[in-house]
Design an enzyme around this catalytic site. Structure first.
Site, PDB file in Angstrom:
ATOM      1  N   LYS A 146       0.837  -1.198   0.000  1.00  0.00           N
ATOM      2  CA  LYS A 146       0.000   0.000   0.000  1.00  0.00           C
ATOM      3  C   LYS A 146       0.872   1.248   0.000  1.00  0.00           C
ATOM      4  O   LYS A 146       1.563   1.532   0.982  1.00  0.00           O
ATOM      5  CB  LYS A 146      -0.893   0.033   1.243  1.00  0.00           C
ATOM      6  CG  LYS A 146      -1.946   1.118   1.125  1.00  0.00           C
ATOM      7  CD  LYS A 146      -2.492   1.585   2.446  1.00  0.00           C
ATOM      8  CE  LYS A 146      -1.815   2.815   2.971  1.00  0.00           C
ATOM      9  NZ  LYS A 146      -1.932   4.026   2.156  1.00  0.00           N
ATOM     10  N   SER A 158       4.702   7.108  10.819  1.00  0.00           N
ATOM     11  CA  SER A 158       4.719   7.789  12.114  1.00  0.00           C
ATOM     12  C   SER A 158       4.751   6.779  13.258  1.00  0.00           C
ATOM     13  O   SER A 158       4.247   5.657  13.138  1.00  0.00           O
ATOM     14  CB  SER A 158       3.490   8.680  12.238  1.00  0.00           C
ATOM     15  OG  SER A 158       2.327   7.893  12.160  1.00  0.00           O
ATOM     16  N   GLY A 170       2.569   3.351  13.867  1.00  0.00           N
ATOM     17  CA  GLY A 170       3.382   2.156  14.116  1.00  0.00           C
ATOM     18  C   GLY A 170       2.972   1.438  15.392  1.00  0.00           C
ATOM     19  O   GLY A 170       2.868   0.213  15.430  1.00  0.00           O
ATOM     20  N   GLU A 208       9.608   0.907  10.908  1.00  0.00           N
ATOM     21  CA  GLU A 208      10.629   1.938  10.732  1.00  0.00           C
ATOM     22  C   GLU A 208       9.906   3.257  10.948  1.00  0.00           C
ATOM     23  O   GLU A 208       9.097   3.658  10.121  1.00  0.00           O
ATOM     24  CB  GLU A 208      11.216   1.797   9.323  1.00  0.00           C
ATOM     25  CG  GLU A 208      12.637   2.276   9.250  1.00  0.00           C
ATOM     26  CD  GLU A 208      12.676   3.766   9.082  1.00  0.00           C
ATOM     27  OE1 GLU A 208      12.800   4.460  10.115  1.00  0.00           O
ATOM     28  OE2 GLU A 208      12.558   4.225   7.954  1.00  0.00           O
ATOM     29  N   CYS A 266      13.344  10.500   7.890  1.00  0.00           N
ATOM     30  CA  CYS A 266      13.427  10.008   9.266  1.00  0.00           C
ATOM     31  C   CYS A 266      14.866  10.028   9.772  1.00  0.00           C
ATOM     32  O   CYS A 266      15.090  10.021  10.969  1.00  0.00           O
ATOM     33  CB  CYS A 266      12.818   8.618   9.373  1.00  0.00           C
ATOM     34  SG  CYS A 266      13.375   7.532   8.075  1.00  0.00           S
ATOM     35  N   GLU A 276       9.764  15.239  16.437  1.00  0.00           N
ATOM     36  CA  GLU A 276      10.185  15.165  15.046  1.00  0.00           C
ATOM     37  C   GLU A 276       9.411  16.225  14.242  1.00  0.00           C
ATOM     38  O   GLU A 276       8.184  16.198  14.197  1.00  0.00           O
ATOM     39  CB  GLU A 276       9.883  13.775  14.476  1.00  0.00           C
ATOM     40  CG  GLU A 276      10.365  13.607  13.052  1.00  0.00           C
ATOM     41  CD  GLU A 276      10.154  12.187  12.524  1.00  0.00           C
ATOM     42  OE1 GLU A 276       9.066  11.633  12.730  1.00  0.00           O
ATOM     43  OE2 GLU A 276      11.082  11.656  11.894  1.00  0.00           O
TER      44      GLU A 276
HETATM   45  P1  TAP Z   1       1.405   7.890   8.749  1.00  0.00           P
HETATM   46  O1  TAP Z   1       0.029   8.316   9.033  1.00  0.00           O
HETATM   47  O2  TAP Z   1       2.110   7.045   9.734  1.00  0.00           O
HETATM   48  O3  TAP Z   1       1.354   7.175   7.297  1.00  0.00           O
HETATM   49  C1  TAP Z   1       2.278   6.232   6.819  1.00  0.00           C
HETATM   50  C2  TAP Z   1       1.534   5.150   6.036  1.00  0.00           C
HETATM   51  O4  TAP Z   1       0.664   4.438   6.924  1.00  0.00           O
HETATM   52  C3  TAP Z   1       0.634   5.701   4.936  1.00  0.00           C
HETATM   53  O5  TAP Z   1       0.644   4.802   3.843  1.00  0.00           O
HETATM   54  C4  TAP Z   1      -0.729   5.721   5.615  1.00  0.00           C
HETATM   55  O6  TAP Z   1      -1.810   5.703   4.716  1.00  0.00           O
HETATM   56  C5  TAP Z   1      -0.656   4.439   6.422  1.00  0.00           C
HETATM   57  N1  TAP Z   1      -1.612   4.366   7.530  1.00  0.00           N
HETATM   58  C6  TAP Z   1      -2.196   5.391   8.206  1.00  0.00           C
HETATM   59  N2  TAP Z   1      -3.029   4.906   9.153  1.00  0.00           N
HETATM   60  C7  TAP Z   1      -2.972   3.552   9.087  1.00  0.00           C
HETATM   61  C8  TAP Z   1      -3.593   2.488   9.806  1.00  0.00           C
HETATM   62  N3  TAP Z   1      -4.450   2.717  10.785  1.00  0.00           N
HETATM   63  N4  TAP Z   1      -3.303   1.215   9.459  1.00  0.00           N
HETATM   64  C9  TAP Z   1      -2.425   0.958   8.495  1.00  0.00           C
HETATM   65  N5  TAP Z   1      -1.818   1.922   7.759  1.00  0.00           N
HETATM   66  C10 TAP Z   1      -2.069   3.203   8.054  1.00  0.00           C
HETATM   67  O7  TAP Z   1       2.326   9.132   8.490  1.00  0.00           O
HETATM   68  P2  TAP Z   1       1.880  10.531   7.844  1.00  0.00           P
HETATM   69  O8  TAP Z   1       0.562  11.012   8.350  1.00  0.00           O
HETATM   70  O9  TAP Z   1       1.993  10.376   6.401  1.00  0.00           O
HETATM   71  O10 TAP Z   1       2.985  11.492   8.435  1.00  0.00           O
HETATM   72  C11 TAP Z   1       2.848  11.965   9.772  1.00  0.00           C
HETATM   73  C12 TAP Z   1       4.189  12.052  10.438  1.00  0.00           C
HETATM   74  O11 TAP Z   1       4.800  10.762  10.458  1.00  0.00           O
HETATM   75  C13 TAP Z   1       5.218  12.918   9.735  1.00  0.00           C
HETATM   76  O12 TAP Z   1       5.046  14.257  10.015  1.00  0.00           O
HETATM   77  C14 TAP Z   1       6.496  12.333  10.238  1.00  0.00           C
HETATM   78  O13 TAP Z   1       6.809  12.857  11.505  1.00  0.00           O
HETATM   79  C15 TAP Z   1       6.186  10.878  10.367  1.00  0.00           C
HETATM   80  N6  TAP Z   1       6.639  10.120   9.182  1.00  0.00           N
HETATM   81  C16 TAP Z   1       7.726   9.355   9.348  1.00  0.00           C
HETATM   82  C17 TAP Z   1       8.191   8.639   8.273  1.00  0.00           C
HETATM   83  C18 TAP Z   1       9.372   7.778   8.462  1.00  0.00           C
HETATM   84  S1  TAP Z   1      10.288   7.407   7.207  1.00  0.00           S
HETATM   85  N7  TAP Z   1       9.671   7.275   9.610  1.00  0.00           N
HETATM   86  C19 TAP Z   1       7.587   8.703   7.036  1.00  0.00           C
HETATM   87  C20 TAP Z   1       6.448   9.496   6.895  1.00  0.00           C
HETATM   88  C21 TAP Z   1       5.986  10.186   7.993  1.00  0.00           C
HETATM   89  P3  TAP Z   1      -2.433   7.048   4.063  1.00  0.00           P
HETATM   90  O14 TAP Z   1      -2.252   6.827   2.612  1.00  0.00           O
HETATM   91  O15 TAP Z   1      -3.867   7.065   4.451  1.00  0.00           O
HETATM   92  O16 TAP Z   1      -1.681   8.204   4.598  1.00  0.00           O
END
Ligand code: TAP
Length: 450
Positions: free
Chosen positions: A152, A206, A210, A227, A261, A353
């Protein structure tokens, strides 16, 4: 349908239909059926199919890179490197298929051997910040080890993943072995976590999501690799090559507009060289070329979305900004790289972060204090240490509680070395020579000879 926007302009560039819970469950069922055939594929044949996939990616690098510039705002130079990384990771793990050895263990009364059995269906959930490499770090070793994959992508950045799914089919990867399922995390991602036929979840994103995935995976005893976030330190000792440390520090944090990250978002500088380091840092930050990411000389592009820009800006409210670089004005989600001198180590900008082009600079007096400050974080993903004293460099690298450290460099992720976090930065390791182990169960078999 969900619109995909170009973050450099805010314009819609595509509309992508998201999967439902039902269509996700259907795909998982097909992946479970395909697993029986894929795991039985002769190792040399599976390796050759992955090499064919790598060749297909190689032939499509410019196209994939342009998609990534358009949907994620990555600079064209970085985007080409990210597409090439998918190719390289596929080739690296193609080489592992025929070398994923078990043990023969001395025992009395017979022989004892171990096997690396694939897990089954692996669900990979990818964020928007590095859509191609993060996908490849999961699917390449998973497929090499004999698993099938449902992947996904983030709703904000699905286009390169969809293209990688097409390239896999064109390369001859059998149908349903690698399926890309765009859609919402709360729908598709949640369906991966809920489904007992999914044996493992690889999640990058996030820490809050996670934690949820870890808790919910426990119900079906799924294996997980997580991660998550980071708040990494860049420690600059007084004996370092200060010019080099200052010239490279912006690229250790502002690459990908700080949406990384591994971003070294806390610079810790030894007291005696603090002022000199800031003098050197200012022109380096002002020199970062923030512009249309499709330009060949672009060094930093926009942030991913209006919502994320607002989130990053909120960290700058009420703080002391020492200096900033430049950024385009007008349409798109732009923010100039910003250097902040925090008032207290407890400031939100020091502890949380930011995931944007913002860095704090703090001072320390001695080695032990630098290590304690670096470790004063819930995270432990990455970090850098700058010193000419090799003993100190090694002591600090051993002392910092982080998964991926560099001395006199900001190197973070190489596909041939392990990558992952301590503490709340995650669980497990991706990449490196042992990644296929985390996509298999070890089976022990004793055969009596007496
Ligand atoms: P998340 O909400 O954690 O999204 C990451 C992935 O998880 C996306 O594909 C998201 O889908 C999916 N996801 C969201 N809720 C889920 C659930 N309940 N079950 C399974 N999968 C789910 O991150 P974000 O909102 O994009 O970013 C928020 C913050 O996370 C950032 O500001 C940053 O601090 C952190 N972040 C960290 C990383 C790394 S590399 N560690 C990467 C991105 C963000 P959707 O398509 O619906 O979003």
């Amino acid at each position: 349908m969900t619109d995909v926007l170009n973050p450099s302009t805010g314009e819609t560039i595509a509309a992508v239909a998201g999967h439902t819970v039902e269509s996700t469950q259907d795909a998982i069922g097909r992946a479970a059926d395909a697993f029986q055939r894929w795991k039985a594929t002769a190792p040399a044949e599976r390796a050759e199919l992955l090499r064919a996939f790598a060749r297909a990616v190689d032939a499509d690098i410019e196209h994939l890179a342009r998609l990534e510039v358009a949907e994620a705002g990555h600079t064209i130079g970085n985007a080409r490197g990210e597409a090439a990384n998918v190719r390289d990771v596929l080739n690296y793990y193609a080489g592992g298929v025929e070398r994923h050895l078990g043990d023969q263990i001395p025992v009395a009364g017979g022989i004892d051997v171990t096997f690396n059995d694939p897990l089954g269906v692996v669900g990979i959930i990818v964020p928007w910040n590095f859509p191609m490499p993060i996908a490849g770090w999961g699917f390449a070793p998973a497929l090499a080890a004999g698993n099938t994959v449902v992947l996904k992508p983030a709703e904000l950045t699905p286009l390169t993943a969809i293209r990688l799914g097409e390239l896999a089919v064109e390369a001859g990867i059998p149908v349903d072995v690698f399926q890309v399922l765009p859609g919402a995390g709360s729908t598709v991602g949640q369906a991966f976590t809920d489904d007992p036929r999914v044996a493992k979840i690889v999640f990058t994103g996030s820490t809050s999501v996670g934690e949820k995935i870890l808790a919910e995976s426990a119900k079906t005893m799924k294996r997980t690799t997580l991660e998550l976030g980071g708040k990494s330190a860049n420690i600059v000792f007084a004996d370092a090559d200060l010019e080099q440390a200052a010239a490279t520090a912006p690229y250790g944090v502002f690459d990908n507009a700080g949406q990384d990250c591994c971003a070294r978002s806390r610079i810790l500088v030894e007291d005696s060289v603090f002022d000199r380091f800031l003098e050197l840092l200012e022109p380096a930050v002002k020199g970062v070329r923030v512009t249309d990411p499709s330009q060949e000389d672009a060094e930093m592009g926009p942030l991913i979305s209006a919502g994320h820009l607002a989130s990053v800006r909120s960290f700058l409210d009420g703080v002391d900004v020492a200096f900033t670089g430049d950024a385009p004005s007008g349409a798109g989600y732009w923010l100039a790289p910003s250097v902040v001198l925090p008032k207290s180590p407890q400031d939100r900008i020091v502890t949380e972060e930011v995931f944007g082009p913002v860095v704090t600079v703090q001072r320390f007096r001695e080695e032990s204090e630098a290590i304690a400050m670096a470790n004063d974080s819930q995270y432990g993903l990455s970090g850098s240490i700058w010193t000419r004293d090799i003993g100190r460099g090694l002591r600090a690298a051993r002392g910092v509680e982080s998964g991926a450290l560099s001395v006199n460099s900001h190197a973070a992720v190489r596909y041939s070395t392990p990558f992952g976090g301590f503490k709340r930065s995650g669980i497990g390791r991706e990449l490196g020579p042992h990644a296929m182990d985390s996509f298999t169960e070890m089976k022990n078999v004793f055969i009596a000879t007496d």
